[in-house]
Design an enzyme around this catalytic site. Structure first.
Site, PDB file in Angstrom:
ATOM      1  N   GLU A  67      -6.129  11.484 -10.244  1.00  0.00           N
ATOM      2  CA  GLU A  67      -6.632  12.671  -9.556  1.00  0.00           C
ATOM      3  C   GLU A  67      -7.044  13.743 -10.567  1.00  0.00           C
ATOM      4  O   GLU A  67      -8.041  14.433 -10.386  1.00  0.00           O
ATOM      5  CB  GLU A  67      -5.552  13.205  -8.607  1.00  0.00           C
ATOM      6  CG  GLU A  67      -6.081  14.129  -7.538  1.00  0.00           C
ATOM      7  CD  GLU A  67      -5.093  14.253  -6.372  1.00  0.00           C
ATOM      8  OE1 GLU A  67      -4.774  13.216  -5.763  1.00  0.00           O
ATOM      9  OE2 GLU A  67      -4.640  15.356  -6.095  1.00  0.00           O
ATOM     10  N   GLU A  79     -10.256  12.702 -11.907  1.00  0.00           N
ATOM     11  CA  GLU A  79     -11.289  12.923 -10.884  1.00  0.00           C
ATOM     12  C   GLU A  79     -11.688  14.397 -10.848  1.00  0.00           C
ATOM     13  O   GLU A  79     -12.879  14.725 -10.783  1.00  0.00           O
ATOM     14  CB  GLU A  79     -10.763  12.483  -9.514  1.00  0.00           C
ATOM     15  CG  GLU A  79     -11.807  12.590  -8.410  1.00  0.00           C
ATOM     16  CD  GLU A  79     -11.239  12.243  -7.026  1.00  0.00           C
ATOM     17  OE1 GLU A  79     -10.051  11.904  -6.921  1.00  0.00           O
ATOM     18  OE2 GLU A  79     -12.013  12.337  -6.055  1.00  0.00           O
ATOM     19  N   CYS A 111      -2.581  13.143  -0.954  1.00  0.00           N
ATOM     20  CA  CYS A 111      -1.371  12.305  -0.891  1.00  0.00           C
ATOM     21  C   CYS A 111      -0.575  12.490   0.387  1.00  0.00           C
ATOM     22  O   CYS A 111       0.414  11.804   0.592  1.00  0.00           O
ATOM     23  CB  CYS A 111      -0.487  12.518  -2.109  1.00  0.00           C
ATOM     24  SG  CYS A 111      -0.553  14.143  -2.787  1.00  0.00           S
ATOM     25  N   SER A 158      -9.907  14.333  -2.506  1.00  0.00           N
ATOM     26  CA  SER A 158      -9.810  13.372  -3.612  1.00  0.00           C
ATOM     27  C   SER A 158      -9.854  11.959  -3.052  1.00  0.00           C
ATOM     28  O   SER A 158      -9.323  11.684  -1.977  1.00  0.00           O
ATOM     29  CB  SER A 158      -8.502  13.595  -4.359  1.00  0.00           C
ATOM     30  OG  SER A 158      -8.160  12.434  -5.082  1.00  0.00           O
ATOM     31  N   LYS A 203       3.400   8.287   6.994  1.00  0.00           N
ATOM     32  CA  LYS A 203       3.188   7.159   6.071  1.00  0.00           C
ATOM     33  C   LYS A 203       3.294   5.821   6.795  1.00  0.00           C
ATOM     34  O   LYS A 203       2.790   4.813   6.318  1.00  0.00           O
ATOM     35  CB  LYS A 203       4.170   7.252   4.906  1.00  0.00           C
ATOM     36  CG  LYS A 203       3.878   8.464   4.013  1.00  0.00           C
ATOM     37  CD  LYS A 203       3.836   8.115   2.547  1.00  0.00           C
ATOM     38  CE  LYS A 203       3.117   9.165   1.712  1.00  0.00           C
ATOM     39  NZ  LYS A 203       3.778  10.464   1.704  1.00  0.00           N
ATOM     40  N   GLU A 222      -0.126   5.478   7.901  1.00  0.00           N
ATOM     41  CA  GLU A 222      -0.986   5.235   6.745  1.00  0.00           C
ATOM     42  C   GLU A 222      -0.917   3.777   6.297  1.00  0.00           C
ATOM     43  O   GLU A 222      -1.943   3.157   5.997  1.00  0.00           O
ATOM     44  CB  GLU A 222      -0.566   6.163   5.596  1.00  0.00           C
ATOM     45  CG  GLU A 222      -1.461   6.053   4.382  1.00  0.00           C
ATOM     46  CD  GLU A 222      -0.932   6.841   3.197  1.00  0.00           C
ATOM     47  OE1 GLU A 222       0.293   6.844   2.976  1.00  0.00           O
ATOM     48  OE2 GLU A 222      -1.753   7.448   2.489  1.00  0.00           O
ATOM     49  N   GLU A 253      -7.902   0.838   5.712  1.00  0.00           N
ATOM     50  CA  GLU A 253      -8.300   1.108   4.317  1.00  0.00           C
ATOM     51  C   GLU A 253      -7.260   0.601   3.323  1.00  0.00           C
ATOM     52  O   GLU A 253      -7.522   0.589   2.116  1.00  0.00           O
ATOM     53  CB  GLU A 253      -8.458   2.631   4.094  1.00  0.00           C
ATOM     54  CG  GLU A 253      -9.574   3.321   4.873  1.00  0.00           C
ATOM     55  CD  GLU A 253      -9.097   3.898   6.200  1.00  0.00           C
ATOM     56  OE1 GLU A 253      -8.051   3.437   6.717  1.00  0.00           O
ATOM     57  OE2 GLU A 253      -9.770   4.798   6.738  1.00  0.00           O
ATOM     58  N   CYS A 258       6.864  17.496   1.205  1.00  0.00           N
ATOM     59  CA  CYS A 258       7.567  16.288   1.663  1.00  0.00           C
ATOM     60  C   CYS A 258       9.055  16.529   1.860  1.00  0.00           C
ATOM     61  O   CYS A 258       9.688  15.852   2.668  1.00  0.00           O
ATOM     62  CB  CYS A 258       7.383  15.161   0.664  1.00  0.00           C
ATOM     63  SG  CYS A 258       5.670  14.810   0.324  1.00  0.00           S
TER      64      CYS A 258
END
Ligand SMILES: Cc1cc2nc3c(=O)[nH]c(=O)nc-3n(C[C@H](O)[C@H](O)[C@H](O)COP(=O)(O)O)c2cc1C
Ligand code: SF4
Ligand code: SF4
Ligand code: SF4
Ligand code: SF4
Ligand code: FES
Lengths: 388, 597
Positions: free
Chosen positions: B284, B287, B311, B331, B370, B373, B378, B527
């Site tokens: 990241e 990037e 994230c 990102s 998550k 996710e 993907e 988190c």
């Protein structure tokens, strides 16, 4: 206790008593505090149900410091058996407008709203036309005050003032915690004077004539007259303006069909008075207050069905947010059904009465708090009809 | 709160509290506990359950102590006969519309309603059973969240959470009276509405009406299957939260015991998401620098800035629904969990000589999003589902109990290798501002060859619990290849809790604010306050967890992601370079817009 007899009065619907231009151009010269004193002196209490002294309400709202304040006319008229606000708005809307304008002047508001029951939308066109004229008059009198109408969307609870504000703000009509009260934090959480349609008309009268004439009517605790919506087993159902403080017996003599068993005073959320109590029951704040609804039942009526209807109404119309009311209403309704069917013993009614008492003290708003009124008065007085 | 003190009496005992306090607050000061259900310290006051009613002398009705402000001379009784009758009625009423099959309920033993029922010994039910059969149909459409209307007490804590903290509004109150219920837009299933799966509603639901979808049994099955190699990764925030569910006070760090417990449970390899958090910083950070170079040197107008972090899967789903036009700003890095998953079935498998089809990849997360996710299309870069099962911190705590492990007595152990090494920079991913701080530690050093100019690497301006925080860092003394950044004022912003993210991103969208880099975490506190963390949560608890995270960071020998030896190793052996060919295939992805309705 003062003893009054039944007396018809003609204040609210009297035509040609209100010339908005004349009255307002005079009133707008007066000191607002003097106007408040007049209203306080008159003893006028709110006609929407709760009976709060109107002059005090205006005074509290006036005393709040805020850039924005509002006047709201509560025309939600949802109480079963009440239909007088509709008639007032139909017949003498200018008197309501004037009351709102005077209130606006007194408390320092620039905006007024009429919260109109959804079912009364047929009045919208004519009311709006008249408001256009009225608002133009305000401009002409150089009084920065404008009235507009908000349509309700059909829930009884939206007549409760704080739920009404939520509804006007585009939210779900759920009552708020109090305090803060509307006089401090009402519509848009700004100081708000909210008054019933009929209350506003009386303020117009008091502004015009001073407090004396109003005070001459009624009793110490219940000054003036009020408009009653009479329905049920009566040959002459309709709307009547009567002096406050009469014994219910007089009322039944005038309006009953000769076979009156009970009168439900104050709509579904009011009290049921059985025949044996007619003589001792005073209609007024010292006795049984009413927002105007008088439902007369004769001996052909099943009081179980009456109570069942009311409980169905509350079960459906509870906003559902608070436990005592949302669940309590269902338990009362299903409870009397269970007793009727013999699935619960008759003494289960005692449990239910205790529950109703809890609702009275623990529910969040007046809706849940008042279910005990019809429940306990009907169960106490017509126990056999509930059981058998 | 005002300085003006109000004097009142509670149960005949005088107390002074600041004006504006509620009766509950005043009672707390005297150590009188008034039960509450709809009240939650993170939310506005609803006053709808009525379990907190108290008697005030002179008042006709009882008052809701959570909502009623104190007044001078007030006399309050919290346990009078009138109060007890009403409170018991309220509890009985709640139970009468409640499907109280506690023994089968995920919240059994952690349920506020159950506790109250136990406290008041509401034994034989007086009232009629009102549970609707239709309410017993569970909504398990979402891989993250299970909704059970038959367990809902309509306290609206979830509704307020979703609206006030998350600005999502996936849950709402519908209908009135006996039909009133908590539902979604058009009664759609949770999977088919704007819900971000953040789980914040779960953290605040007092009952079993909203809980995570749990996958403990599936994971046990794989652990007990000799043909499967079960790897487990643990997110940074788990090590500072887990203890709370196992008898420890908030703020306890249990990293070593966490590793021990996972080994006792029988995972074949206990690894650390911190490793891929460090890797995320490499990818990241690179990037970001690449985007900056394209924008500043190449004047490439297609480059989107500010770049935001990626994230937090709750944040990703939120932006897909709410700011689809800003997706190019996000990102392309996958979350550390998903980077880990993709590498577990490729790099790790290769190194260990395992067939990826026999690897079961489990992650322990402070997060419910998550779970969603891991199931995204993907996320199958390895040719398999990269992460097979996601367990919350709470589920892990249950597994530890099921395994009969006395957690507090465990010895500390170290993570296995490879992919078990993490730095302090990775640990702070668990707190709001942590990704930003970690990224700055590395990016600044890449560009200037020097450490970030903050005392002991602690970039305090991006820390804290303020909803949106901003910082500016002036870059000076750049290395020659980064000279285009000389003197540039790097403007960064951090937001946590989606309501704050919405505010920040609205400003960005409307071009009322300009930044280079933005960190967003969906959950309040980051988190550490995730939807899978131990319940209860409050600002105080989150603050203690944050302190634990920063203490963990300071205690680690390596505190910069680019110095993680395993990270250096993986670039040498496998990935090549950040944003390289393999990184692209395994560690990066793109998201697509979703509709709001
Ligand atoms: C459930 C419920 C419904 C109500 N509906 C009405 C209504 O339809 N019209 C009304 O004027 N007041 C209604 N009220 C009373 C209002 O809350 C408020 O007290 C009143 O508008 C104040 O005006 P007043 O002081 O002039 O009576 C209702 C109250 C409750 C609890
Ligand atoms: S008493 Fe009934 S109507 Fe009033 S807030 Fe409670 S549930 Fe709503
Ligand atoms: S929500 Fe609580 S009370 Fe209800 S079944 Fe579950 S544990 Fe029992
Ligand atoms: S998981 Fe998050 S977004 Fe979804 S309903 Fe709950 S609070 Fe709202
Ligand atoms: S789902 Fe949970 S938080 Fe939401 S209203 Fe029901 S019980 Fe309360
Ligand atoms: S906690 Fe006070 S009303 Fe629910």
């Amino acid at each position: 206790m003062e003893h009054k007899t039944i007396k018809k009065v003609d204040i609210i619907f009297a035509k040609d008593t209100c010339n908005p231009r004349e009255l307002l151009s005079k009133t707008l010269q007066r000191n607002p505090d003097d106007i408040i004193l007049d209203i306080i002196d008159s003893g006028l209490k709110g006609r929407g149900g709760a009976g709060f002294p109107t002059g005090l309400k205006w005074k509290f709202t006036r005393n709040e410091v805020s850039e924005d304040k509002y006047v709201i006319c509560n025309a939600d008229e949802g109480e079963p058996g009440t239909f007088k606000d509709r008639e007032i708005l139909d017949q003498v809307p200018e008197k309501v407008f004037v009351g709102m304008a005077v209130c606006g002047y007194v408390i320092g508001a620039r905006e007024g709203y009429i919260y109109l029951r959804g079912e009364y939308n047929f009045l919208l066109r004519s009311l709006n036309a008249k408001l256009e004229t009225f608002n133009a008059l305000m401009k002409e009198l150089k009084f920065d005050f404008h009235i507009s109408i908000r349509s309700g969307s059909g829930a009884y609870i939206c007549g409760e003032e704080s739920a009404l504000f939520e509804s006007m703000e585009g939210k779900r009509g759920e009552p708020r915690n109090k305090p803060p009260y509307p006089t401090r934090a009402g519509y848009n959480h700004k100081p708000t004077a909210i008054n019933n349609v009929e209350t506003l008309v009386y303020t117009t009268m008091i502004t015009r004539l001073g407090p004396t004439e109003f005070k001459a009517l009624g009793t110490q605790d219940s000054r003036g007259s009020k408009v009653f919506s009479v329905s049920g087993d009566t040959p002459i159902a309709g709307i009547y303006e009567l002096e406050l403080g009469m014994p219910l017996a007089d009322f039944v003599d005038s309006f009953g069909d000769g076979d009156t068993k009970a009168v439900q005073v104050g709509g579904a959320s009011g009290h049921c008075v059985p025949r044996k109590q007619f003589r001792d029951t005073i209609i007024g704040f010292e006795g049984i207050p009413t927002g105007g609804s008088m439902m007369i039942f004769n001996s052909s009526r099943s009081m179980y069905n009456v109570l069942h209807d009311y409980l169905e109404f509350f079960t459906e119309e509870s906003c559902g947010q608070c436990t005592p009311c949302r669940v309590g209403c269902q338990q009362l309704l299903k409870g009397i059904e269970a007793v009727k069917r013999g699935e619960r013993k008759p003494d289960y009614l005692e449990e239910l009465k205790k529950l109703a008492d809890t609702m009275k003290v623990a529910a969040k708003c007046g809706l849940g708090q008042s279910v005990a009124n019809p429940f306990n008065s009907i169960v106490n007085n017509f126990r056999e009809e509930i059981i058998y | 709160m005002s300085n003006y003190m109000v004097n009142l009496k509670i149960n005949n005992i005088p107390v002074s509290v600041p004006e504006g306090s509620t009766i509950v607050q005043a009672a707390n000061k005297l150590n009188f506990r008034i039960p509450t259900l709809c009240f939650h310290p993170d939310l506005s006051v609803a006053g709808n359950c009525r379990v907190c009613v108290v008697e005030i002398t002179g008042a006709r009705a009882l008052a809701a102590a959570c909502a009623m402000p104190v007044a001078e001379g007030m006399e309050v009784f919290t346990n009078s006969a009138k109060v007890r009758t009403a409170r018991k009625h309220v509890i009985e009423l709640l139970l009468s519309e409640h499907n109280a099959d506690c023994t089968k309920c995920f919240k059994n033993g952690h349920c506020e309603l159950q506790e109250l029922a136990a406290e008041y010994r509401v034994g034989d039910h007086v009232f009629l059973d009102l549970v609707k059969a239709s309410d017993k149909i569970l909504d398990i459409s979402s891989p993250s969240i299970q909704k059970d209307n038959s367990k809902c007490i309509r306290c609206q804590r979830c509704v307020r959470t979703c609206e006030e903290l998350q600005a999502v509004g996936a849950l709402a109150v519908a209908c009135k009276g006996d039909h009133q219920r908590i539902t979604t837009f058009m009664d759609k299933s949770l999977h088919n509405v704007v819900c971000t799966n953040c789980g914040q509603c779960i953290n605040r639901c007092p009952t079993g009406a909203l809980v995570e979808r749990n996958y403990m049994e599936e994971v046990w099955d794989h652990i007990n299957n000799p043909f499967k190699h079960v790897v487990v990764q643990t997110a940074p925030a788990v090590r500072i939260g887990l203890g709370e569910d196992l008898g420890l006070e908030p703020g306890h760090r249990v990293t070593g015991k966490l590793v021990s417990a996972l080994k006792h449970i029988g995972f074949d390899s206990v690894l650390d998401t911190d490793f891929t958090a460090d890797l995320t910083i490499m990818e990241e950070g690179t990037e970001l620098l690449t985007r900056l170079k394209k924008a500043i040197v190449d004047k490439d107008e297609t480059v989107t800035l500010p770049m935001t972090t990626s994230c937090s899967p709750g944040w990703i789903k939120f932006i897909e629904h709410t700011f689809p036009e800003l997706l190019p700003n996000v990102s392309t890095c996958k979350s550390p969990q998903q980077m880990f998953g993709a590498l577990a079935k490729t790099y790790y498998a290769q190194k260990k000589g395992l067939d990826p089809k026999n690897i079961v990849s489990v992650s322990i997360m402070p997060c419910t999003a998550k779970k969603f996710e891991a199931n995204r299309p993907e996320m199958r870069a390895s040719g398999y589902q990269d992460v097979d099962y996601v367990l919350t911190t709470r589920e892990l705590a249950m597994m530890i109990k099921q395994a009969g492990i006395e957690f507090t007595k465990l010895d500390d152990m170290h993570y296995d290798s490879i992919m078990g090494e993490g730095t302090g920079a990775a640990v702070i991913f668990g707190a709001t501002g942590g990704v930003m701080e970690a990224a700055l530690r590395t990016a600044y050093e890449i560009v200037t060859g020097r450490e970030v100019p903050f005392n002991n690497l602690n970039i305090t301006p991006v820390r804290g619990m303020e909803g949106v925080r901003e910082a500016t860092i002036t870059i000076t003394g750049t290395r020659p290849e980064w000279s285009f950044l000389e003197g540039v004022e790097m403007k960064v912003a951090v937001a946590h809790g989606l309501v704050n993210a919405k505010e920040l991103m609205t400003a960005v969208r409307d071009q009322k604010a300009s930044y280079h880099f933005i960190e967003v975490m969906a959950c309040p506190g980051g988190c550490l306050g995730g939807g899978g963390q131990p319940i209860p949560t409050s600002a105080d608890i989150r603050e203690k967890r944050a302190q634990a995270i920063y203490a963990e960071d300071e205690g680690l020998p390596i505190r910069k992601s680019h110095e993680n030896p395993e990270v250096v190793q993986i670039y040498k052996d496998f990935l090549g370079e950040p944003l390289g060919h393999r990184s692209h295939a395994l560690l990066h992805t793109h998201y697509k817009p979703r509709k709001r309705y």
